[in-house]
Design a protein around this motif. Structure first.
Motif, PDB file in Angstrom:
ATOM      1  N   GLU A   1      -5.676   4.759   7.445  1.00 29.61           N
ATOM      2  CA  GLU A   1      -7.059   4.646   6.965  1.00 29.61           C
ATOM      3  C   GLU A   1      -7.293   3.305   6.268  1.00 29.61           C
ATOM      4  N   GLU A   2      -6.320   2.866   5.466  1.00 31.45           N
ATOM      5  CA  GLU A   2      -6.459   1.578   4.783  1.00 31.45           C
ATOM      6  C   GLU A   2      -6.469   0.427   5.779  1.00 31.45           C
ATOM      7  N   ILE A   3      -5.629   0.501   6.798  1.00 28.59           N
ATOM      8  CA  ILE A   3      -5.582  -0.552   7.816  1.00 28.59           C
ATOM      9  C   ILE A   3      -6.904  -0.611   8.570  1.00 28.59           C
TER      10      ILE A   3
ATOM     11  N   SER B   1      -9.833   0.412   7.541  1.00 25.64           N
ATOM     12  CA  SER B   1     -10.852  -0.078   6.612  1.00 25.64           C
ATOM     13  C   SER B   1     -10.748  -1.596   6.450  1.00 25.64           C
ATOM     14  N   SER B   2      -9.532  -2.107   6.316  1.00 26.21           N
ATOM     15  CA  SER B   2      -9.331  -3.556   6.185  1.00 26.21           C
ATOM     16  C   SER B   2      -9.807  -4.285   7.431  1.00 26.21           C
TER      17      SER B   2
ATOM     18  N   ARG C   1       0.821  -1.223   0.000  1.00 26.90           N
ATOM     19  CA  ARG C   1       0.000   0.000   0.000  1.00 26.90           C
ATOM     20  C   ARG C   1       0.850   1.266   0.000  1.00 26.90           C
TER      21      ARG C   1
ATOM     22  N   SER D   1      -2.932   7.912   5.105  1.00 28.55           N
ATOM     23  CA  SER D   1      -3.502   7.005   4.104  1.00 28.55           C
ATOM     24  C   SER D   1      -3.322   5.553   4.512  1.00 28.55           C
ATOM     25  N   MET D   2      -2.139   5.226   5.017  1.00 23.46           N
ATOM     26  CA  MET D   2      -1.879   3.849   5.435  1.00 23.46           C
ATOM     27  C   MET D   2      -2.754   3.462   6.621  1.00 23.46           C
TER      28      MET D   2
ATOM     29  N   GLN E   1     -13.611  -4.344   7.545  1.00 25.66           N
ATOM     30  CA  GLN E   1     -14.132  -5.331   6.595  1.00 25.66           C
ATOM     31  C   GLN E   1     -13.972  -6.737   7.157  1.00 25.66           C
TER      32      GLN E   1
END
Length: 76
Positions: free
Chosen positions: A58-60, A62-63, A22, A55-56, A66
């Motif tokens: 936020e991605e973590i 979000s993952s 990412r 950004s990193m 999920q």
């Protein structure tokens, strides 16, 4: 750069990254000390690093959300 000299890398790619898929590579002008300390939150280097870290994260998050929702669906 002020002298219009070619800019050289300070460290090799492997030493300047986390190695995460990412991750986005960015450059920061300055010597090693200038790349590690920022004058303010408005410093361009600070904004690049901070933005990439946000950004990193936020991605973590979000993952993880999920994965949690998929686990909850399986548990029901």
């Amino acid at each position: 750069n002020q002298c219009n000299l070619p800019v050289q890398k300070v460290v090799p790619d492997i030493s300047s990254s986390f190695g995460d898929q990412r991750e986005h590579a960015e450059t920061i002008s300055g010597n090693h000390l200038q790349m590690c300390k920022f004058s303010s939150p408005y410093d361009p280097g600070y904004r690049k690093v901070g933005g990439e870290l946000c950004s990193m994260v936020e991605e973590i998050i979000s993952s993880n959300l999920q994965a949690s929702s998929q686990t909850a669906e399986v548990s029901i």
